[in-house]
Design a protein around this motif. Structure first.
Motif, mmCIF file in Angstrom:
data_model
loop_
_atom_site.group_PDB
_atom_site.id
_atom_site.type_symbol
_atom_site.label_atom_id
_atom_site.label_comp_id
_atom_site.label_asym_id
_atom_site.label_seq_id
_atom_site.Cartn_x
_atom_site.Cartn_y
_atom_site.Cartn_z
ATOM 1 N N UNK A 165 10.190 -10.674 -8.491
ATOM 2 C CA UNK A 165 10.626 -9.869 -9.443
ATOM 3 C C UNK A 165 9.264 -8.650 -10.260
ATOM 4 N N UNK A 166 10.008 -7.708 -10.724
ATOM 5 C CA UNK A 166 9.711 -7.122 -10.718
ATOM 6 C C UNK A 166 8.308 -6.920 -11.177
ATOM 7 N N UNK A 167 8.141 -7.481 -12.094
ATOM 8 C CA UNK A 167 6.751 -8.165 -12.828
ATOM 9 C C UNK A 167 5.518 -8.333 -11.953
ATOM 10 N N UNK A 168 5.490 -8.801 -10.790
ATOM 11 C CA UNK A 168 5.232 -8.688 -9.817
ATOM 12 C C UNK A 168 4.489 -8.139 -9.230
ATOM 13 N N UNK A 169 5.301 -7.162 -8.525
ATOM 14 C CA UNK A 169 5.171 -5.959 -7.901
ATOM 15 C C UNK A 169 4.556 -5.077 -8.988
ATOM 16 N N UNK A 170 4.312 -4.439 -10.145
ATOM 17 C CA UNK A 170 3.970 -3.775 -11.212
ATOM 18 C C UNK A 170 2.553 -3.897 -11.131
ATOM 19 N N UNK A 171 2.226 -5.629 -11.003
ATOM 20 C CA UNK A 171 1.213 -6.393 -11.438
ATOM 21 C C UNK A 171 -0.017 -5.687 -10.908
ATOM 22 N N UNK A 172 0.439 -5.241 -9.508
ATOM 23 C CA UNK A 172 -0.500 -5.572 -8.051
ATOM 24 C C UNK A 172 -1.504 -3.362 -8.599
ATOM 25 N N UNK A 173 -2.493 -3.626 -8.122
ATOM 26 C CA UNK A 173 -3.392 -2.624 -8.263
ATOM 27 C C UNK A 173 -3.950 -1.949 -6.957
ATOM 28 N N UNK B 207 -0.513 -14.640 -2.496
ATOM 29 C CA UNK B 207 -0.170 -15.748 -1.654
ATOM 30 C C UNK B 207 1.691 -16.114 -1.887
ATOM 31 N N UNK B 208 2.096 -15.785 -3.300
ATOM 32 C CA UNK B 208 3.208 -16.577 -3.810
ATOM 33 C C UNK B 208 4.626 -15.336 -2.655
ATOM 34 N N UNK B 209 3.584 -13.786 -2.833
ATOM 35 C CA UNK B 209 4.955 -12.737 -1.809
ATOM 36 C C UNK B 209 4.585 -13.311 -0.813
ATOM 37 N N UNK B 210 4.099 -13.680 -0.043
ATOM 38 C CA UNK B 210 4.064 -14.074 1.352
ATOM 39 C C UNK B 210 4.983 -15.610 1.678
ATOM 40 N N UNK B 211 5.006 -16.514 0.658
ATOM 41 C CA UNK B 211 6.251 -17.361 0.713
ATOM 42 C C UNK B 211 7.109 -17.093 0.397
ATOM 43 N N UNK B 212 7.335 -16.313 -0.392
ATOM 44 C CA UNK B 212 8.786 -16.318 -0.735
ATOM 45 C C UNK B 212 9.418 -15.145 0.832
ATOM 46 N N UNK C 299 -6.150 -13.122 -11.066
ATOM 47 C CA UNK C 299 -7.352 -13.588 -12.464
ATOM 48 C C UNK C 299 -7.326 -12.687 -13.396
ATOM 49 N N UNK C 300 -6.611 -12.150 -14.168
ATOM 50 C CA UNK C 300 -6.272 -11.470 -15.771
ATOM 51 C C UNK C 300 -4.976 -12.257 -16.010
ATOM 52 N N UNK C 301 -4.603 -12.923 -15.057
ATOM 53 C CA UNK C 301 -3.538 -13.116 -16.104
ATOM 54 C C UNK C 301 -2.416 -12.897 -15.007
ATOM 55 N N UNK C 302 -2.385 -11.686 -14.717
ATOM 56 C CA UNK C 302 -1.079 -11.475 -14.220
ATOM 57 C C UNK C 302 -0.259 -12.462 -13.468
ATOM 58 N N UNK C 303 1.522 -11.929 -13.533
ATOM 59 C CA UNK C 303 2.160 -13.052 -12.520
ATOM 60 C C UNK C 303 1.672 -13.351 -11.021
ATOM 61 N N UNK C 304 1.300 -11.948 -11.169
ATOM 62 C CA UNK C 304 1.020 -12.035 -9.728
ATOM 63 C C UNK C 304 0.310 -13.044 -8.844
ATOM 64 N N UNK D 8 -5.760 -11.517 7.925
ATOM 65 C CA UNK D 8 -5.217 -10.181 8.815
ATOM 66 C C UNK D 8 -3.819 -9.933 8.193
ATOM 67 N N UNK D 9 -3.369 -10.746 7.391
ATOM 68 C CA UNK D 9 -1.890 -10.871 6.413
ATOM 69 C C UNK D 9 -1.969 -9.356 5.805
ATOM 70 N N UNK D 10 -1.224 -8.938 5.949
ATOM 71 C CA UNK D 10 -0.863 -7.276 4.230
ATOM 72 C C UNK D 10 -0.102 -7.561 3.103
ATOM 73 N N UNK D 11 -0.238 -8.891 2.151
ATOM 74 C CA UNK D 11 1.047 -8.773 1.265
ATOM 75 C C UNK D 11 1.030 -7.609 1.067
ATOM 76 N N UNK D 12 0.138 -6.420 0.441
ATOM 77 C CA UNK D 12 0.177 -4.892 -0.503
ATOM 78 C C UNK D 12 1.383 -4.679 0.210
ATOM 79 N N UNK D 13 1.306 -4.540 2.164
ATOM 80 C CA UNK D 13 2.747 -3.308 2.387
ATOM 81 C C UNK D 13 3.927 -4.165 1.529
ATOM 82 N N UNK D 14 4.204 -5.355 1.579
ATOM 83 C CA UNK D 14 5.331 -5.850 1.151
ATOM 84 C C UNK D 14 5.503 -4.984 -0.092
ATOM 85 N N UNK D 15 4.379 -5.139 -1.016
ATOM 86 C CA UNK D 15 4.717 -4.574 -2.345
ATOM 87 C C UNK D 15 5.188 -3.193 -2.721
#
Length: 434
Positions: free
Chosen positions: A362-370, A325-330, A317-322, A382-389
């Motif tokens: 990319x690492x940029x996506x991963x490190x954008x996660x809060x 949904x894309x994490x799961x699709x990738x 929402x703040x414009x980061x690359x993360x 009940x999918x958890x993209x965060x666990x993969x990140x």
């Protein structure tokens, strides 16, 4: 229907369900490429999760409009295809409307099916408008382009056609049924065919009958390639979901053992057992799909691509690359690529110089996660993209020492000062004198 029709129908069924069975075997094989993890604890809570979330759609209705429409499509499509049993019996045995002998009960069922068919048509049209005319933001994000965008429309068209075929089949069959009181909707469509001869009506009815069953089999086999695989996988995915409180992360056994050894005053650190010959050292985190656990891979195949996770993600929402949904699709796309590699090499994976990390995510996506868990909370299955990140972050930090500079500085401070701030312990309370 003559014997030739029965034989052709049997061949159609065998081909349709046979191809589906092969796809399911491939799906299970790919999911089992993940690391084993025990998810058999607390079965009562797991059954409740599956009943409430997968069957009861409890998380879908948090967004009422989409939730109610989805329930209509889901319930309607499943219930209407109870009629599939009658079609299969008729096709194999050569009967026509074999369950019509149930009388009033059959009429009630057909009437209910037709009402649901109309409701499904309305809901699907609304979904199409939301995606293609209103263009809700979560449906036009950059991560949802190409096939994923078209796939959603293909499914909507499939459902429109199948429901229309069902109603036209019943409408033309009205002219041949002694008791059609249950055809609440199709009886109003029947006048459109009033000028047709009996032979023409029979041709239309048989054509729609064949197209209906063929369409269902095509839809069934298309599921493997589509985001709508969640129709089947939502049930095991919710059953095997993590029951721990959101925000609780697992500890790595190798690290835990090392910390315990360091904290034990009676332990001799030099007495730690050396690795046995040929033993593979523990790998920290994940850089490819084989490093993830099988539940995470099941998550990837179950993703509905609805975008609720991304629309709630504060980083996105703040414009980061993360984009969660894309994490799961990738993850799913890379897993499919690995599966095709195995198929092409007679059951053995040949390294292809690609990994999930860097080539897909990319690492940029991963490190954008809060790590706020908004994506996990929002997911309707009940999918958890965060666990993969987090597993991929672990790999970056513990295997590659590739954390961003601020994080490296913080960890250095913890190591040297016992706190994340760049002040020695002696100076920590100096602020009180200012």
């Amino acid at each position: 229907m003559n014997y030739l029709d029965n034989i052709f129908f049997a061949i159609l069924l065998i081909a349709g369900f046979g191809y589906f069975y092969n796809n399911i075997k491939k799906l299970i094989r790919n999911i089992n490429l993940g690391i084993d993890i025990d998810r058999k604890d607390n079965p009562s809570a797991r059954w409740k999760n599956m009943a409430m979330i997968a069957l009861g759609q409890s998380k879908m209705v948090k967004r009422p409009i989409a939730g109610i429409l989805h329930i209509i499509v889901y319930v309607g499509f499943i219930i209407i295809n109870i009629e599939l049993l009658e079609i299969i019996i008729d096709g194999l045995v050569g009967t026509h409307r074999v369950f019509s002998s149930l009388g009033a009960v059959y009429g009630f069922l057909i009437g209910s099916f037709e009402i649901l068919a109309i409701l499904v048509l309305v809901a699907v049209i609304v979904f199409w408008i939301r995606r293609n005319i209103v263009k809700l933001q979560r449906f036009i994000n950059p991560d949802l382009k190409g096939f994923p965008k078209n796939d959603a429309n293909y499914i909507l068209y499939f459902e429109m056609v199948l429901m229309t075929l069902f109603l036209v089949m019943n409408a033309t069959d009205n002219f041949f049924q002694m008791n059609n009181s249950g055809n609440l909707i199709s009886q109003h469509i029947a006048p459109l065919f009033s000028g047709f001869s009996e032979s023409s009506l029979h041709i239309v009815e048989r054509t729609t009958w064949w197209l209906h069953i063929t369409g269902i089999l095509i839809f069934l086999n298309y599921l493997y390639f589509s985001k709508h695989l969640h129709i089947l996988l939502a049930f095991p995915n919710t059953f095997f979901a993590d029951l721990n409180p959101l925000g609780k992360f697992n500890n790595l056994e190798a690290v835990t053992n090392e910390v315990k050894l360091m904290m034990d005053p009676n332990a001799d650190p030099f007495a730690a057992p050396a690795p046995t010959e040929g033993e593979v050292p523990a790998k920290f985190g994940a850089n490819d799909v084989q490093d993830l656990n099988w539940v995470q891979l099941l998550n990837a195949y179950t993703c509905t691509e609805c975008g609720r996770c991304t629309s709630a993600c504060p980083a996105n929402l703040t414009g980061k690359k993360l984009s969660p949904r894309k994490i799961m699709m990738d993850t799913r796309d890379r897993l499919e690529e690995v599966g095709k590699n195995i198929d092409a090499n007679k059951g053995i994976f040949i390294p292809d110089n690609k990994t999930l990390l860097n080539d897909y995510i990319t690492p940029e996506e991963l490190w954008a996660c809060t790590s706020c868990n908004a994506c996990v909370e929002e997911c309707p299955v009940n999918i958890s993209p965060l666990s993969i990140i987090m597993d991929m972050r672990r790999y970056l930090v513990m295997e590659q020492s590739a954390a961003p500079m601020p994080i490296n500085a913080m960890m250095t401070n913890v190591e040297n000062n016992g706190a994340p701030w760049p002040y020695s312990q002696q100076d920590r309370l100096n602020w009180k004198d200012e």
